[in-house]
Design an enzyme around this catalytic site. Structure first.
Site, PDB file in Angstrom:
ATOM      1  CE  LYS A 132      39.738  33.673  31.231  1.00 34.75           C
ATOM      2  NZ  LYS A 132      39.658  34.648  32.345  1.00 34.75           N
ATOM      3  N   GLY A 185      48.015  28.734  35.557  1.00 36.49           N
ATOM      4  CA  GLY A 185      46.965  28.752  36.575  1.00 36.49           C
ATOM      5  C   GLY A 185      47.042  27.493  37.414  1.00 36.49           C
ATOM      6  CB  THR A 189      42.058  25.649  35.796  1.00 40.05           C
ATOM      7  OG1 THR A 189      41.444  26.185  36.954  1.00 40.05           O
ATOM      8  CG2 THR A 189      41.485  26.310  34.571  1.00 40.05           C
ATOM      9  CD  GLU A 207      55.127  27.031  32.672  1.00 39.79           C
ATOM     10  OE1 GLU A 207      55.441  26.648  33.824  1.00 39.79           O
ATOM     11  OE2 GLU A 207      55.836  26.827  31.678  1.00 39.79           O
ATOM     12  CB  CYS A 241      53.453  29.478  40.757  1.00 42.53           C
ATOM     13  SG  CYS A 241      54.601  30.375  39.698  1.00 42.53           S
ATOM     14  CD  GLU A 345      49.627  26.480  44.249  1.00 44.69           C
ATOM     15  OE1 GLU A 345      48.556  26.280  43.657  1.00 44.69           O
ATOM     16  OE2 GLU A 345      50.611  27.004  43.708  1.00 44.69           O
TER      17      GLU A 345
HETATM   18  P1  NAD Z   1      42.869  29.396  37.953  1.00 45.47           P
HETATM   19  O1  NAD Z   1      43.272  28.081  37.375  1.00 45.47           O
HETATM   20  O2  NAD Z   1      41.653  29.470  38.783  1.00 45.47           O
HETATM   21  O3  NAD Z   1      42.659  30.482  36.802  1.00 45.47           O
HETATM   22  C1  NAD Z   1      43.667  30.783  35.855  1.00 45.47           C
HETATM   23  C2  NAD Z   1      43.004  31.320  34.592  1.00 45.47           C
HETATM   24  O4  NAD Z   1      42.246  30.271  34.011  1.00 45.47           O
HETATM   25  C3  NAD Z   1      42.038  32.473  34.821  1.00 45.47           C
HETATM   26  O5  NAD Z   1      42.148  33.390  33.756  1.00 45.47           O
HETATM   27  C4  NAD Z   1      40.693  31.786  34.787  1.00 45.47           C
HETATM   28  O6  NAD Z   1      39.644  32.645  34.389  1.00 45.47           O
HETATM   29  C5  NAD Z   1      40.933  30.721  33.743  1.00 45.47           C
HETATM   30  N1  NAD Z   1      40.021  29.567  33.815  1.00 45.47           N
HETATM   31  C6  NAD Z   1      39.386  29.069  34.887  1.00 45.47           C
HETATM   32  N2  NAD Z   1      38.615  28.016  34.533  1.00 45.47           N
HETATM   33  C7  NAD Z   1      38.807  27.825  33.213  1.00 45.47           C
HETATM   34  C8  NAD Z   1      38.307  26.893  32.260  1.00 45.47           C
HETATM   35  N3  NAD Z   1      37.457  25.935  32.603  1.00 45.47           N
HETATM   36  N4  NAD Z   1      38.723  26.983  30.981  1.00 45.47           N
HETATM   37  C9  NAD Z   1      39.611  27.945  30.612  1.00 45.47           C
HETATM   38  N5  NAD Z   1      40.092  28.872  31.455  1.00 45.47           N
HETATM   39  C10 NAD Z   1      39.708  28.802  32.750  1.00 45.47           C
HETATM   40  O7  NAD Z   1      44.163  29.928  38.730  1.00 45.47           O
HETATM   41  P2  NAD Z   1      44.251  31.248  39.606  1.00 45.47           P
HETATM   42  O8  NAD Z   1      43.539  30.981  40.897  1.00 45.47           O
HETATM   43  O9  NAD Z   1      43.910  32.430  38.796  1.00 45.47           O
HETATM   44  O10 NAD Z   1      45.833  31.328  39.879  1.00 45.47           O
HETATM   45  C11 NAD Z   1      46.478  30.671  40.898  1.00 45.47           C
HETATM   46  C12 NAD Z   1      47.123  29.385  40.415  1.00 45.47           C
HETATM   47  O11 NAD Z   1      48.024  29.680  39.342  1.00 45.47           O
HETATM   48  C13 NAD Z   1      47.979  28.741  41.471  1.00 45.47           C
HETATM   49  O12 NAD Z   1      47.758  27.353  41.447  1.00 45.47           O
HETATM   50  C14 NAD Z   1      49.402  29.056  41.037  1.00 45.47           C
HETATM   51  O13 NAD Z   1      50.385  28.181  41.479  1.00 45.47           O
HETATM   52  C15 NAD Z   1      49.266  29.020  39.565  1.00 45.47           C
HETATM   53  N6  NAD Z   1      50.371  29.754  38.927  1.00 45.47           N
HETATM   54  C16 NAD Z   1      51.338  29.056  38.263  1.00 45.47           C
HETATM   55  C17 NAD Z   1      52.400  29.729  37.685  1.00 45.47           C
HETATM   56  C18 NAD Z   1      53.492  28.997  36.940  1.00 45.47           C
HETATM   57  O14 NAD Z   1      54.193  29.658  36.178  1.00 45.47           O
HETATM   58  N7  NAD Z   1      53.657  27.714  37.120  1.00 45.47           N
HETATM   59  C19 NAD Z   1      52.464  31.120  37.792  1.00 45.47           C
HETATM   60  C20 NAD Z   1      51.475  31.790  38.482  1.00 45.47           C
HETATM   61  C21 NAD Z   1      50.414  31.092  39.053  1.00 45.47           C
END
Ligand code: NAD
Length: 441
Positions: A132, A185, A189, A207, A241, A345
């Site tokens: 997804k 993400g 979440t 991650e 990130c 962040e």
């Molecule tokens: P997010 O957590 O809002 O969403 C990430 C994904 O999770 C999306 O596909 C979203 O639809 C899904 N999601 C949201 N709620 C969910 C739920 N209840 N159950 C299952 N899936 C759900 O994150 P974002 O805003 O898309 O991305 C930014 C974040 O990602 C930042 O915190 C960033 O640091 C982090 N990030 C981490 C890495 C890493 O490798 N550590 C890499 C890139 C981004």
């Protein structure tokens, strides 16, 4: 999600019984097809996400291609363990088998790059997947779907569901037939995913976010450090990130560093992402832009000083871009370690710069956040860089460089930045079950 899991479950016996070489050939073919369409993918990623076309062309899509090539190769080279127990006449060995249907959830900042970083190892190991992508940036995932059949990926092996986190994401996390979830993400979440998956005792790879420090000692080579720290702070609009958001500079060079860093930040060109001379495109959404700008306001209210960017310089945009979610690279000084800007962040083009005196002090201050993803250390003292790297609570430490990645080695965060690691060996171990077999002879 229900249909996708059903299809993935049905395809699993066929896909998991193929040899690693057969799977590897299909992964390579998919890599070739994406590479063939690189320009279309890059255009779509830039348009969908707001990132510059240059970033999409040189980082996002080439890395998505490389993810498939890398795991197509690495899956051929794993070996398992073996031990002998002569006194009881036994030999032991381990076997690794694919787990089943893997649920893969990715964010919006590096859309195809991060989605393929999960799909490639999962299917290379013989799993089938339900993936997804973020609802904010699904276009390139859709484009990739169209290439699957041409690459020879059998139906049911890669299923992509398009939907929001709360509906499609959560349905995947809660599905009893999906024993493994790989998630990239936010930490918030991840907490919800952990809770929701707990009744099924699922295997999770998480991650998450970061609050990454850059530590600049007074013997650093500033001609290397300044351009790299600009990139580490503002590349992809600060929406990586691994981006630096706290710069600790040793007091003796603090004034010089700030002067040169701010002068260079002011040269960054912000605007139309399709213009190849632009350094920074648009942020992902109106809400996110407001959130990022609010951090700058909060810092100002706490007495910090904005040296350039938001609120102090004017952003000049072309007529067509006036309604876009653009923001200037912003540097803030005199911020307290406990302020929100130094603790939370921000995930935008905002970086804080503060002075420090000693090695012990800066290690303690760099570690005093809940996150532990990445850090950079700038110094020409080899003993010091080893000492500091060891003491930093961070899954990745770059010394005199940033974002140099050997995919063979583990990637992931400590503390609230995640659980588990990804990489050649780590992803293989995550996406397989190990069993120990003992044979008496
Ligand atoms: P997010 O957590 O809002 O969403 C990430 C994904 O999770 C999306 O596909 C979203 O639809 C899904 N999601 C949201 N709620 C969910 C739920 N209840 N159950 C299952 N899936 C759900 O994150 P974002 O805003 O898309 O991305 C930014 C974040 O990602 C930042 O915190 C960033 O640091 C982090 N990030 C981490 C890495 C890493 O490798 N550590 C890499 C890139 C981004």
């Amino acid at each position: 999600v229900e249909l996708a899991v059903k299809a993935a479950k049905a395809a699993f016996p066929m896909w998991s019984s193929k040899s690693p070489l057969e799977r590897s050939q299909i992964l390579n073919k998919l890599a070739d097809l994406i590479e063939h369409d690189l320009e279309e993918f890059a255009q779509a990623e830039s348009k969908d996400q707001g990132k510059t076309i240059t970033f999409a062309r040189t980082i996002d899509i080439p890395r998505a291609v490389y993810n498939f090539r890398f795991f197509a190769s690495s899956v051929l080279h794993h070996t398992t363990e073996c031990s002998e127990m002569t006194t009881v006449g036994c030999v032991n060995y381990t076997l690794r088998t694919p787990v089943g249907v893997a649920g893969l959830i990715s964010p919006w900042n590096l859309p195809l790059y991060l989605l393929t970083w999960k799909i490639a190892p999962a299917i290379a190991c013989g799993n089938t997947v339900v993936a997804k992508p973020s609802e904010m940036t699904s276009v390139t995932a859709w484009m990739m779907c169209k290439l699957l059949e041409k690459a020879g990926v059998p139906p049911g092996v890669v299923n992509v569901v398009f939907g929001t986190g709360s509906k499609a994401g959560e349905a995947l996390v809660c599905h009893p037939d999906v024993p493994v979830i790989s998630f990239t993400g936010s930490t918030l979440t991840a907490q919800r995913i952990t809770e929701k998956s707990a009744p099924h005792c699922k295997r999770l790879s998480l991650e998450l976010g970061g609050k990454n420090p850059a530590i600049v000692f007074d013997d650093a080579d500033l001609t290397q450090c300044i351009p790299t720290t600009l990139r580490s702070s503002f590349a992809n609009q600060g929406e990586i990130c691994l981006c630096t958001s706290r710069i600790f500079v040793q007091r003796g060079i603090y004034n010089e560093f700030v002067k040169r860093f701010v002068a260079e930040a002011k040269k960054w060109k912000v605007g139309n992402p399709s213009d190849p001379t632009v350094n920074m495109g648009a942020l992902i959404s109106k809400e996110h832009l407001e959130k990022v700008k609010n951090y700058v306001k909060k810092a100002q209210a706490e007495g910090a000083r904005v040296l350039c960017g938001e609120g102090v310089d004017s952003l000049v945009l072309l007529a067509d871009n006036q309604k876009g979610y653009f923001m200037l690279p912003t540097v803030i000084a005199e911020v307290k370690d406990e302020s929100k800007c130094m603790q939370e962040e921000i995930f935008g083009p905002v970086t804080c710069v503060v002075a420090f005196d000693t090695e012990e002090e800066v290690i303690e201050r760099a570690n005093c956040v809940k996150y532990g993803l990445a850090a950079t250390v700038w110094s020409s003292n080899v003993g010091r860089v080893h000492r500091v790297a060891r003491k930093l609570q961070s899954g990745l430490v770059w010394t005199n460089c940033w974002l140099v990645r050997d995919l063979n080695l583990p990637f992931g965060g400590m503390k609230a930045s995640g659980i588990g690691r990804e990489g050649a060996k780590d992803s293989y171990e995550f996406f397989t079950d190990v069993k120990t077999i003992t044979i008496k002879h």
